[in-house]
Write a protein that holds these residues in place. Structure first.
Motif, PDB file in Angstrom:
ATOM      1  N   UNK A 286       0.575  -1.224   0.280  1.00  0.00           N
ATOM      2  CA  UNK A 286      -0.056  -0.124  -0.220  1.00  0.00           C
ATOM      3  C   UNK A 286       0.974   1.065  -0.153  1.00  0.00           C
ATOM      4  N   UNK A 287       1.840   1.635   0.868  1.00  0.00           N
ATOM      5  CA  UNK A 287       2.620   2.053   1.408  1.00  0.00           C
ATOM      6  C   UNK A 287       3.858   2.697  -0.179  1.00  0.00           C
ATOM      7  N   UNK A 288       4.095   1.494  -1.095  1.00  0.00           N
ATOM      8  CA  UNK A 288       4.664   1.495  -2.027  1.00  0.00           C
ATOM      9  C   UNK A 288       3.744   2.150  -3.268  1.00  0.00           C
ATOM     10  N   UNK A 289       2.634   2.318  -3.634  1.00  0.00           N
ATOM     11  CA  UNK A 289       2.214   3.182  -4.743  1.00  0.00           C
ATOM     12  C   UNK A 289       1.872   3.790  -3.383  1.00  0.00           C
ATOM     13  N   UNK A 290       1.204   4.020  -2.309  1.00  0.00           N
ATOM     14  CA  UNK A 290       0.939   5.618  -2.172  1.00  0.00           C
ATOM     15  C   UNK A 290       1.888   6.361  -1.802  1.00  0.00           C
ATOM     16  N   UNK A 291       2.929   6.542  -1.335  1.00  0.00           N
ATOM     17  CA  UNK A 291       3.625   7.832  -1.392  1.00  0.00           C
ATOM     18  C   UNK A 291       4.186   8.297  -2.379  1.00  0.00           C
ATOM     19  N   UNK A 292       4.442   7.359  -3.850  1.00  0.00           N
ATOM     20  CA  UNK A 292       5.078   7.921  -5.190  1.00  0.00           C
ATOM     21  C   UNK A 292       3.740   8.758  -5.343  1.00  0.00           C
ATOM     22  N   UNK A 293       2.415   8.482  -5.566  1.00  0.00           N
ATOM     23  CA  UNK A 293       1.568   8.828  -6.135  1.00  0.00           C
ATOM     24  C   UNK A 293       1.759  10.667  -5.248  1.00  0.00           C
ATOM     25  N   UNK A 294       1.524  10.022  -3.889  1.00  0.00           N
ATOM     26  CA  UNK A 294       1.761  11.647  -2.766  1.00  0.00           C
ATOM     27  C   UNK A 294       2.990  12.558  -3.492  1.00  0.00           C
ATOM     28  N   UNK A 295       4.198  11.853  -3.816  1.00  0.00           N
ATOM     29  CA  UNK A 295       5.022  12.590  -3.867  1.00  0.00           C
ATOM     30  C   UNK A 295       5.032  12.995  -5.405  1.00  0.00           C
ATOM     31  N   UNK A 296       4.810  11.899  -6.493  1.00  0.00           N
ATOM     32  CA  UNK A 296       4.105  13.370  -7.285  1.00  0.00           C
ATOM     33  C   UNK A 296       3.554  14.780  -6.971  1.00  0.00           C
ATOM     34  N   UNK A 297       2.666  14.571  -6.392  1.00  0.00           N
ATOM     35  CA  UNK A 297       1.284  15.375  -6.709  1.00  0.00           C
ATOM     36  C   UNK A 297       1.758  16.614  -5.332  1.00  0.00           C
ATOM     37  N   UNK A 298       2.495  16.022  -4.887  1.00  0.00           N
ATOM     38  CA  UNK A 298       3.801  17.399  -3.433  1.00  0.00           C
ATOM     39  C   UNK A 298       4.194  18.294  -4.456  1.00  0.00           C
ATOM     40  N   UNK A 299       4.945  17.314  -5.044  1.00  0.00           N
ATOM     41  CA  UNK A 299       6.180  18.375  -6.627  1.00  0.00           C
ATOM     42  C   UNK A 299       4.551  19.644  -7.161  1.00  0.00           C
ATOM     43  N   UNK A 392       4.519  16.745   5.050  1.00  0.00           N
ATOM     44  CA  UNK A 392       4.405  16.671   4.446  1.00  0.00           C
ATOM     45  C   UNK A 392       4.349  17.883   3.810  1.00  0.00           C
ATOM     46  N   UNK A 393       2.750  18.240   4.302  1.00  0.00           N
ATOM     47  CA  UNK A 393       2.733  19.881   3.812  1.00  0.00           C
ATOM     48  C   UNK A 393       2.817  21.100   4.289  1.00  0.00           C
ATOM     49  N   UNK A 394       3.733  20.968   5.941  1.00  0.00           N
ATOM     50  CA  UNK A 394       4.935  21.778   6.201  1.00  0.00           C
ATOM     51  C   UNK A 394       6.234  21.728   5.225  1.00  0.00           C
ATOM     52  N   UNK A 395       6.415  20.343   4.731  1.00  0.00           N
ATOM     53  CA  UNK A 395       7.816  20.348   3.316  1.00  0.00           C
ATOM     54  C   UNK A 395       6.798  21.871   2.097  1.00  0.00           C
ATOM     55  N   UNK A 396       5.919  20.840   1.706  1.00  0.00           N
ATOM     56  CA  UNK A 396       5.591  21.961   0.908  1.00  0.00           C
ATOM     57  C   UNK A 396       5.838  23.112   0.908  1.00  0.00           C
ATOM     58  N   UNK A 397       5.524  24.036   2.848  1.00  0.00           N
ATOM     59  CA  UNK A 397       5.421  25.426   2.113  1.00  0.00           C
ATOM     60  C   UNK A 397       6.467  25.575   2.659  1.00  0.00           C
ATOM     61  N   UNK A 398       7.664  25.243   3.823  1.00  0.00           N
ATOM     62  CA  UNK A 398       9.134  25.711   3.094  1.00  0.00           C
ATOM     63  C   UNK A 398      10.077  25.535   1.495  1.00  0.00           C
ATOM     64  N   UNK A 399       9.438  24.395   0.825  1.00  0.00           N
ATOM     65  CA  UNK A 399      10.750  24.668  -0.282  1.00  0.00           C
ATOM     66  C   UNK A 399       9.582  24.852  -1.175  1.00  0.00           C
ATOM     67  N   UNK A 400       8.222  25.531  -1.079  1.00  0.00           N
ATOM     68  CA  UNK A 400       7.662  26.501  -2.319  1.00  0.00           C
ATOM     69  C   UNK A 400       7.988  27.640  -1.843  1.00  0.00           C
ATOM     70  N   UNK A 401       7.894  28.095  -0.337  1.00  0.00           N
ATOM     71  CA  UNK A 401       8.704  29.498  -0.220  1.00  0.00           C
ATOM     72  C   UNK A 401       9.603  30.543  -0.040  1.00  0.00           C
ATOM     73  N   UNK A 402      10.903  29.094  -0.055  1.00  0.00           N
ATOM     74  CA  UNK A 402      12.494  29.533  -0.060  1.00  0.00           C
ATOM     75  C   UNK A 402      12.146  30.745  -1.301  1.00  0.00           C
ATOM     76  N   UNK A 403      12.366  30.092  -2.294  1.00  0.00           N
ATOM     77  CA  UNK A 403      12.928  30.712  -3.433  1.00  0.00           C
ATOM     78  C   UNK A 403      11.864  33.076  -3.446  1.00  0.00           C
ATOM     79  N   UNK A 404      10.535  32.695  -3.428  1.00  0.00           N
ATOM     80  CA  UNK A 404      10.423  33.608  -3.957  1.00  0.00           C
ATOM     81  C   UNK A 404      11.261  34.662  -2.272  1.00  0.00           C
ATOM     82  N   UNK A 405      11.296  33.760  -1.829  1.00  0.00           N
ATOM     83  CA  UNK A 405      11.503  35.134  -0.038  1.00  0.00           C
ATOM     84  C   UNK A 405      12.654  35.534  -0.334  1.00  0.00           C
TER      85      UNK A 405
END
Length: 421
Positions: A286-299, A392-405
Motif C-alpha cells: 500500500x505504501x509502495x503505491x501511496x508514497x510515489x503518488x503523494x510525492x508526485x502530487x507534492x512536487x 508533508x504539508x509543512x515541507x511543501x510550504x518550506x520548499x515552495x516559499x524559499x525561492x520567492x522569499x
C-alpha cells in the motif's frame, strides 16, 4: 536583535493583512496542499487500518504450526501422524492441555506436562477453503471458510458470539464474522446459504475486536473436509502455549519437539508474528503505491506554492520597497515571505487532515488476504498518519516559499516604486 524581531513581526503583519487582496491565489495554494495531504493520509490510513486488523488477531500465547516449509496456511499440510504425536505431548513441549483432541493411548506422555482435568491439549486442527459469496449487486467475492475443531473459537481470545450459537460438531452449520455479515446480504442468523455444492445453515455471528477473524466464516472441520472433498487434510494447528512460564520459552520448547518429529518438517510461529508478517507485506505494498503518488502530487503542489508566493511578492512590491527604504533589512523581508508560505501550507495541511479524517476514518475497505480471499478492515486516521501528512504539508510550504522569499529580498526598490507610481 530586538529591532530585527520587531521588523520581522511587523512585516508578517503587513503580509497577512494583505491576504484578502490575494484571496483567490492564496486559496488555490491552500487547496492544492490540502489535496496532497488528503491523498497521502488516505493511503496511510489504509495501511494503518490493515495493520490494526491483523495485529488484533494475534496473541503471544497462541502458536500456529505449519507444515511443508511454508510460512502461510496456503500450501501447508500437517499430517495425521504429526497431530497424534503432538496430542501425546505435554507441558515441556510448550502445549497446554484442554479437551477436544483425542490422544493416542499407546504413546507415553512426558512428565511435567501442563494439563487440564481431561489431560488433553488445547489444540485445534484447521483448514481454509476459499468460497464464493454473491453480493447485493450480483457480483461474487471470495471469502475464507475455516474448518476447525470445537476448541478453535476458544483459542481466539477476542472472539465473542454477538448472535446465535456456535456450530455443532459434524453439522453443516456456520458462524459468520461481523464484518462480512454486515457487508453481504443473506447472511442473517437462521438463513441458509450455498457454499460449494451444499447448503449450510447460519447459526451465529461473532465479533473479534475488529480483527481479521471477522472476515472469516467458521465451521466444523470434518464437515468442511467432507463437503469439499478434503478428507483428512489439515493445513495448520492452533495451540495454546503452556501458560506456566514465558510464552517465548514455551514456543522454543514446542519448536524443539517439532524438529524431532519424523516426516514432513513442521514449523511453529507465534500468532502475533504470523499476522504481523502478513500485515507487513500488504502494508508495504500500500505504501509502495501511496508514497510515489503523494510525492508526485507534492512536487506539483510545491511548484504551485512557488508560483503563488512569487505572485504574492509581486503584488506586495510597493510595500516591500517602501519598508526597505524606511530602514528594514533583508532578513525581515525574507522571514515574512517565508512564514506566509509556511502558514498557508499548514492551513492546507490542516484542511487536508480534517477532510481525510471525515472521509476515511472508520471507512470500510477490503483487500486480498491470505488464500486469495477478501479481508475487510476499517481505515484508521491515527496520530502517526496525521503527523506524517502534516509534515508533508509543512515541507511543501518550506520548499515552495524559499525561492520567492529570496526573490523578495532582491527586489529592485526604485523600479518597484516607479512601476506602481
Amino acid at each position: 536583535m530586538s529591532s530585527a524581531l520587531k521588523q520581522i513581526f511587523l512585516m508578517i503583519r503587513v503580509n497577512l493583512g494583505s491576504l484578502p487582496r490575494r484571496l483567490a491565489i492564496s486559496l488555490s495554494m491552500v487547496l492544492s496542499v490540502a489535496l496532497v495531504v488528503a491523498v497521502l493520509a488516505g493511503f496511510l490510513a489504509m495501511a494503518r487500518g490493515f495493520e490494526a486488523a491483523l495485529a488484533g488477531a494475534g496473541s503471544p500465547d497462541i502458536a500456529i504450526v505449519l507444515g511443508g516449509g511454508t510460512n502461510q496456511e496456503t500450501g501447508s499440510e500437517v499430517t495425521a501422524e504429526a497431530i497424534r504425536s503432538l496430542a501425546a505431548m505435554g507441558g515441556d513441549s510448550g502445549i497446554a492441555r484442554n479437551p477436544g483432541i483425542a490422544r493416542n493411548p499407546g504413546i507415553a506422555r512426558n512428565p511435567g506436562i501442563a494439563r487440564d482435568g481431561a489431560g488433553e491439549p488445547a489444540l485445534s486442527r484447521e483448514t481454509v477453503v476459499p468460497v464464493d459469496i454473491r453480493q447485493g449487486d450480483g457480483t461474487e467475492q471470495t471469502l475464507s471458510l475455516r474448518g476447525m475443531d470445537v476448541t478453535g473459537p476458544a483459542l481466539r481470545e477476542r472472539a465473542r458470539l454477538s448472535q446465535g450459537r456456535l456450530f455443532s460438531p459434524g453439522a453443516r452449520e456456520i458462524v459468520v464474522g461481523a464484518r462480512i455479515a454486515d457487508t453481504f446480504p443473506g447472511l442473517a442468523v437462521g438463513d441458509t446459504i450455498r457454499l460449494g455444492a451444499l447448503d449450510w445453515r447460519i447459526v451465529g455471528h461473532f465479533t473479534s475486536g475488529g480483527s481479521a477473524f471477522e472476515s472469516e466464516i467458521w465451521a466444523d472441520l470434518e464437515a468442511v473436509q467432507s463437503a469439499f472433498d478434503r478428507q483428512g487434510q489439515v493445513q495448520s494447528l492452533r495451540v495454546r502455549l503452556d501458560g506456566a512460564g514465558d510464552p517465548a520459552t514455551a514456543l522454543a520448547a514446542l519448536r524443539d519437539r517439532l524438529s524431532a518429529l519424523p516426516g514432513t518438517p513442521l514449523a511453529a510461529v507465534s500468532e502475533t508474528d504470523f499476522y504481523a508478517g502478513q500485515a507487513e507485506r500488504t502494508e508495504s505494498l500500500i505504501r509502495l503505491f501511496g508514497w510515489p503518488i503523494a510525492l508526485l502530487m507534492a512536487i506539483g503542489a510545491t511548484a504551485g506554492a512557488l508560483n503563488t508566493m512569487m505572485s504574492s511578492v509581486s503584488d506586495r512590491s510597493v510595500e516591500i520597497a517602501t519598508l526597505r527604504l524606511l530602514g528594514f533589512t533583508r532578513l525581515p523581508v525574507f522571514a515574512a515571505s517565508w512564514v506566509e508560505a509556511v502558514l498557508l501550507s499548514l492551513a492546507g495541511a490542516g484542511l487536508g487532515v480534517l477532510a481525510s479524517g471525515l472521509a476515511f476514518d472508520g471507512w470500510q475497505a477490503s483487500t486480498m488476504g491470505a488464500n486469495h480471499t477478501k479481508m475487510a478492515f476499517q481505515l484508521e486516521v491515527s496520530g502517526a498518519v496525521i503527523l506524517t501528512a502534516g509534515l508533508l504539508g509543512l515541507a511543501i510550504g518550506i520548499l515552495g516559499g524559499a525561492l520567492p522569499a529570496i526573490a523578495a529580498t532582491r527586489l529592485p526598490l526604485t523600479s518597484a516604486l516607479r512601476a506602481r507610481g
